[in-house]
Each structure stands twice: as structure tokens, then as C-alpha cells.
Write a protein that holds these residues in place. Structure first.
Motif, PDB file in Angstrom:
ATOM      1  N   ASP A 186     -33.412  93.944  66.874  1.00 54.68           N
ATOM      2  CA  ASP A 186     -32.384  94.752  66.216  1.00 54.68           C
ATOM      3  C   ASP A 186     -31.191  95.048  67.116  1.00 54.68           C
ATOM      4  O   ASP A 186     -30.221  95.660  66.674  1.00 54.68           O
ATOM      5  N   LYS A 187     -31.243  94.609  68.379  1.00 52.17           N
ATOM      6  CA  LYS A 187     -30.100  94.794  69.288  1.00 52.17           C
ATOM      7  C   LYS A 187     -29.344  93.484  69.498  1.00 52.17           C
ATOM      8  O   LYS A 187     -28.630  93.315  70.476  1.00 52.17           O
ATOM      9  N   ILE A 188     -29.531  92.553  68.573  1.00 54.08           N
ATOM     10  CA  ILE A 188     -28.822  91.269  68.604  1.00 54.08           C
ATOM     11  C   ILE A 188     -27.984  91.187  67.331  1.00 54.08           C
ATOM     12  O   ILE A 188     -28.433  91.589  66.259  1.00 54.08           O
ATOM     13  N   VAL A 189     -26.760  90.675  67.446  1.00 57.86           N
ATOM     14  CA  VAL A 189     -25.912  90.538  66.258  1.00 57.86           C
ATOM     15  C   VAL A 189     -24.983  89.350  66.458  1.00 57.86           C
ATOM     16  O   VAL A 189     -24.582  89.033  67.583  1.00 57.86           O
ATOM     17  N   CYS A 190     -24.659  88.673  65.363  1.00 59.13           N
ATOM     18  CA  CYS A 190     -23.695  87.574  65.400  1.00 59.13           C
ATOM     19  C   CYS A 190     -22.374  88.037  64.799  1.00 59.13           C
ATOM     20  O   CYS A 190     -22.363  88.718  63.762  1.00 59.13           O
ATOM     21  N   ALA A 191     -21.268  87.671  65.451  1.00 58.55           N
ATOM     22  CA  ALA A 191     -19.937  87.799  64.854  1.00 58.55           C
ATOM     23  C   ALA A 191     -19.473  86.388  64.503  1.00 58.55           C
ATOM     24  O   ALA A 191     -19.506  85.499  65.362  1.00 58.55           O
ATOM     25  N   TRP A 192     -19.072  86.172  63.250  1.00 58.60           N
ATOM     26  CA  TRP A 192     -18.697  84.837  62.745  1.00 58.60           C
ATOM     27  C   TRP A 192     -17.354  84.982  62.043  1.00 58.60           C
ATOM     28  O   TRP A 192     -17.246  85.698  61.045  1.00 58.60           O
ATOM     29  N   THR A 193     -16.319  84.329  62.565  1.00 59.78           N
ATOM     30  CA  THR A 193     -14.954  84.504  62.058  1.00 59.78           C
ATOM     31  C   THR A 193     -14.440  83.212  61.433  1.00 59.78           C
ATOM     32  O   THR A 193     -14.480  82.144  62.070  1.00 59.78           O
ATOM     33  N   ALA A 194     -13.951  83.310  60.200  1.00 62.92           N
ATOM     34  CA  ALA A 194     -13.359  82.158  59.514  1.00 62.92           C
ATOM     35  C   ALA A 194     -12.022  81.816  60.164  1.00 62.92           C
ATOM     36  O   ALA A 194     -11.188  82.695  60.379  1.00 62.92           O
ATOM     37  N   MET A 195     -11.803  80.531  60.470  1.00 62.80           N
ATOM     38  CA  MET A 195     -10.543  80.092  61.071  1.00 62.80           C
ATOM     39  C   MET A 195      -9.575  79.559  60.016  1.00 62.80           C
ATOM     40  O   MET A 195      -8.480  79.124  60.339  1.00 62.80           O
ATOM     41  N   GLU A 196     -10.010  79.569  58.773  1.00 64.81           N
ATOM     42  CA  GLU A 196      -9.185  79.178  57.625  1.00 64.81           C
ATOM     43  C   GLU A 196      -9.936  79.656  56.387  1.00 64.81           C
ATOM     44  O   GLU A 196     -10.997  80.259  56.509  1.00 64.81           O
ATOM     45  N   THR A 197      -9.409  79.403  55.208  1.00 58.54           N
ATOM     46  CA  THR A 197     -10.126  79.784  53.986  1.00 58.54           C
ATOM     47  C   THR A 197     -11.470  79.061  53.950  1.00 58.54           C
ATOM     48  O   THR A 197     -11.541  77.848  54.136  1.00 58.54           O
ATOM     49  N   VAL A 198     -12.533  79.843  53.742  1.00 57.66           N
ATOM     50  CA  VAL A 198     -13.890  79.298  53.668  1.00 57.66           C
ATOM     51  C   VAL A 198     -14.439  79.655  52.289  1.00 57.66           C
ATOM     52  O   VAL A 198     -14.488  80.837  51.931  1.00 57.66           O
ATOM     53  N   ASN A 199     -14.815  78.630  51.525  1.00 55.35           N
ATOM     54  CA  ASN A 199     -15.300  78.889  50.161  1.00 55.35           C
ATOM     55  C   ASN A 199     -16.444  77.929  49.822  1.00 55.35           C
ATOM     56  O   ASN A 199     -16.888  77.166  50.670  1.00 55.35           O
ATOM     57  N   ARG A 200     -16.891  77.988  48.592  1.00 53.95           N
ATOM     58  CA  ARG A 200     -18.036  77.162  48.198  1.00 53.95           C
ATOM     59  C   ARG A 200     -17.713  75.674  48.260  1.00 53.95           C
ATOM     60  O   ARG A 200     -18.586  74.851  48.497  1.00 53.95           O
ATOM     61  N   GLN A 201     -16.437  75.328  48.081  1.00 50.92           N
ATOM     62  CA  GLN A 201     -16.045  73.922  48.105  1.00 50.92           C
ATOM     63  C   GLN A 201     -16.198  73.319  49.513  1.00 50.92           C
ATOM     64  O   GLN A 201     -16.651  72.190  49.669  1.00 50.92           O
ATOM     65  N   ASN A 202     -15.804  74.087  50.536  1.00 52.28           N
ATOM     66  CA  ASN A 202     -15.883  73.508  51.886  1.00 52.28           C
ATOM     67  C   ASN A 202     -17.095  74.004  52.680  1.00 52.28           C
ATOM     68  O   ASN A 202     -17.186  73.805  53.885  1.00 52.28           O
ATOM     69  N   GLY A 203     -18.041  74.635  51.997  1.00 51.41           N
ATOM     70  CA  GLY A 203     -19.323  74.947  52.636  1.00 51.41           C
ATOM     71  C   GLY A 203     -19.365  76.271  53.357  1.00 51.41           C
ATOM     72  O   GLY A 203     -19.635  76.338  54.560  1.00 51.41           O
ATOM     73  N   CYS A 204     -19.113  77.361  52.626  1.00 50.87           N
ATOM     74  CA  CYS A 204     -19.165  78.699  53.230  1.00 50.87           C
ATOM     75  C   CYS A 204     -20.610  79.064  53.593  1.00 50.87           C
ATOM     76  O   CYS A 204     -21.562  78.392  53.181  1.00 50.87           O
ATOM     77  N   LEU A 205     -20.747  80.145  54.354  1.00 47.17           N
ATOM     78  CA  LEU A 205     -22.077  80.659  54.668  1.00 47.17           C
ATOM     79  C   LEU A 205     -22.767  81.129  53.390  1.00 47.17           C
ATOM     80  O   LEU A 205     -22.125  81.709  52.502  1.00 47.17           O
TER      81      LEU A 205
END
Length: 336
Positions: A186-205
Motif C-alpha cells: 500500500d506504499k507503492i503507487v504508479c503515476a501514468w501521464t498521457a503524452m497525447e489524447t489517449v482513447n479506446r481507438q489507440n489503446g487506453c488503459l
């Protein structure tokens, strides 16, 4: 409504085993505004700071992720993109950096005669990219999960290529903790930042909300007909009927998520490459564990073999491979 009593009870029972959790109460007036009677609330995954609102803390406690819009500036994202391009063109050499290429994509984005770069890892020695891990606005949120002493443990820039029809641009559903020989979880966390528009078409998380309250599953390479990229392990057993959330994001939006949250991403069905930058952080008071006899043994063997080749040593332990990469970004380096 996440504030309903049954949900609070479900959340409470899921966390009973969690060490170091606190009982807090709603601030005055909130329960009245929500039409609720007062009830204590059990926080297992977030710390009390002045950054997350109560609603945001409750959302993370229940779902295992929180999305913050526009957290990283366009200027910073553009600088990270330029540095990535320099690395692909081999205009700069960075010690320890790992460049991964897609098994099915022949044409690269910047170097046409090479397989496409799908990801770079371990960019902690690249001053420009590592600047992402030290951004004050990111660390403010990270501290809500790790506490004030923060280590940047794992760095990645993901460059999801357009799919060549073999679906290798997918990332199987997985839990990031599978790769980490340190705890507490519980003391681990990920920060994940989109570098452009991310959507279902280009494979979002794609995330399975609430799975962070479970345990670490067994992972292995999925049996995909078109092949699978190196280190892309997937969860062996999860409920495919579990509700999914597709995290559609704009440039600079940042999601923070728990290392037990089951997540992955679909194929990139566009012509372009989809970019994101991320860092896994851990509280500097976390400690290494021995994963022998656990479901992490397979990844320990793979990572140790890769690290031994990379550093030209006879043997590198799983823990050592992480200690080499970890960098202090705030406070004091305690045990990692």
C-alpha cells in the motif's frame, strides 16, 4: 452512490487485514449534506494530507485509482517527447536504459529500418526524462500514498505502436506488484501521464476497479497467436466479467493507481504511436522481500538473467536489480 452504508461496510471488511490503517470520521456537515448518519470510515490506502479531497480519497479507497486532469504542462510533455525522439535516433546514449521493440512492427517511427520502439524502461540516468519523476505537482499526489520519503523505483515511456494485425500492441491484464520484490504494497503507487489524447481507438488503459483489495495473482506470458512482447506477463486467473473502466485521457492528464489494481490496454487501431510516461514510486521506508516459493519466482529468474547480462556480472539478485534503479526524489532514503 459510493457513500452508502453497504459500500462502506464492504470496503471495511476488505481492509481488515491491512496494517497501519486509520479510522477517521466525516468532516462536520458532510454526512448531513449526503443524507447520511455519522459513521466512522476506514482508510487503508491513502494518507491524510491537504492534497486529496475526502471524495477523492474515498474514490481511491474503493477503486484503486484516481485521475487528475491537466496535471503535467504541455511544455513538459513536449520536452519529454523530444527527448524520446533523440533516444530513438541514438543521438544520446543513456547508461542502463532499456529500449524494447515490438515483435510484429517492422517500421519504426523515427528510424525506418528498425523494428518499432514500443517502450523504454529505466531512464533514471536521463536527466530530461527523469525530470518527470521529480515534478513537484506529481510528488504532491504521490506523498498521499507513500508518505514524505519517496523513491522513484521504475521508469517507463510507453510508445504503443499501431497494430500490425497480430494484436501484439495489446498489454495483457496484469498487476504491477508482480514485478516488485518490495513491500508494503500500500506504499507503492504508479503515476501514468498521457503524452497525447489517449482513447479506446489507440489503446487506453483499461482497469478493473476494486481489484486492488485482492491479492497478487499468478502471472505468465499469455498464449497469444500473434506472439507477445518480452516481459508482458499477464494475470492467469481473473474474472473476465468484472466491470471495466476505459481511462480516456488528454495530454497531461495523470492517473495514480495501486500496484494490485488489475489493468492492461487494448490494441492501437490508429496509424499513429500512442505515448505515455510513467513512474512507480515507493515509500523510502519500504523493504525488500525474498520472493522464492511465491508466484513471483518466474519474474525473479527472468529479471536476474537480464540484469546479469546487462551489467556483465555472473549474478544479480532480483533485489539488487531494483536497488540499482531506485532514486530518491523526496525526503530521506531509508531502507530501499
Amino acid at each position: 452512490d459510493m457513500f452508502r452504508a453497504p459500500e462502506r461496510l464492504r470496503l471495511l471488511s476488505a481492509h481488515l487485514e491491512r496494517p497501519g490503517a486509520r479510522i477517521v470520521s466525516f468532516p462536520p456537515g458532510l454526512e448531513a449534506r449526503r443524507g447520511l448518519r455519522w459513521a466512522p470510515l476506514y482508510f487503508a490506502y491513502t494518507l491524510e494530507t491537504d492534497v486529496l479531497s475526502l471524495e477523492q480519497r474515498l474514490f481511491y479507497e474503493q477503486n484503486g485509482f484516481i485521475l487528475i486532469k491537466g496535471l503535467v504542462s504541455e511544455e513538459d510533455v513536449d520536452r519529454f517527447r523530444k527527448e524520446f525522439e533523440r533516444l530513438c535516433r541514438q543521438e544520446v546514449k543513456i547508461p542502463g536504459l532499456v529500449m524494447m521493440r515490438d515483435v510484429a512492427i517492422l517500421k519504426s517511427e523515427f528510424v525506418a529500418d528498425q523494428k518499432a520502439v514500443s517502450k523504454i524502461q529505466d531512464f533514471q540516468e536521463d536527466p530530461e526524462l527523469f525530470r518527470y519523476c521529480t515534478l513537484p505537482q506529481i510528488l504532491r499526489y504521490v506523498e498521499c500514498f507513500t508518505g514524505p520519503n519517496i523513491m522513484a523505483m521504475h521508469t517507463m515511456l510507453i510508445n504503443k505502436p499501431p497494430d500490425a494485425g497480430k494484436k501484439t500492441s495489446r498489454h495483457p491484464m496484469h498487476q504491477d506488484l508482480h514485478y516488485f520484490p518490495f513491500r508494503p504494497v500500500d506504499k507503492i503507487v504508479c503515476a501514468w501521464t498521457a503524452m497525447e489524447t489517449v482513447n479506446r481507438q489507440n489503446g487506453c488503459l483499461v482497469v478493473l476497479p476494486g481489484t486492488h483489495t485482492g491479492t497478487l495473482h499468478e502471472h505468465d506470458y499469455p498464449e497469444w497467436e500473434g506472439g507477445v512482447n518480452k516481459m508482458y506477463h499477464g494475470v492467469r486467473d481473473y474474472n473476465p466479467q468484472h466491470p471495466r473502466v476505459h481511462l480516456e485521457m488528454e495530454k497531461g492528464d495523470t492517473v495514480f493507481f495501486h500496484p494490485l489494481l488489475i489493468h492492461g490496454s487494448g490494441t492501437n487501431q490508429t496509424q499513429g504511436f500512442r505515448k505515455a510516461i510513467s513512474c512507480h514510486y515507493a515509500g523510502a521506508d519500504c523493504y525488500y522481500i525474498d520472493v522464492k516459493g511465491t508466484t513471483q519466482e518466474n519474474i525473479e529468474k527472468e529479471v536476474s538473467e537480464i540484469a546479469a547480462r546487462k551489467f556483465a556480472l555472473d549474478q544479480v539478485t532480483f533485489q539488487d536489480s531494483w536497488a540499482f534503479r531506485g532514486r530518491l526524489v523526496q525526503g530521506e532514503r531509508i531502507s530501499l
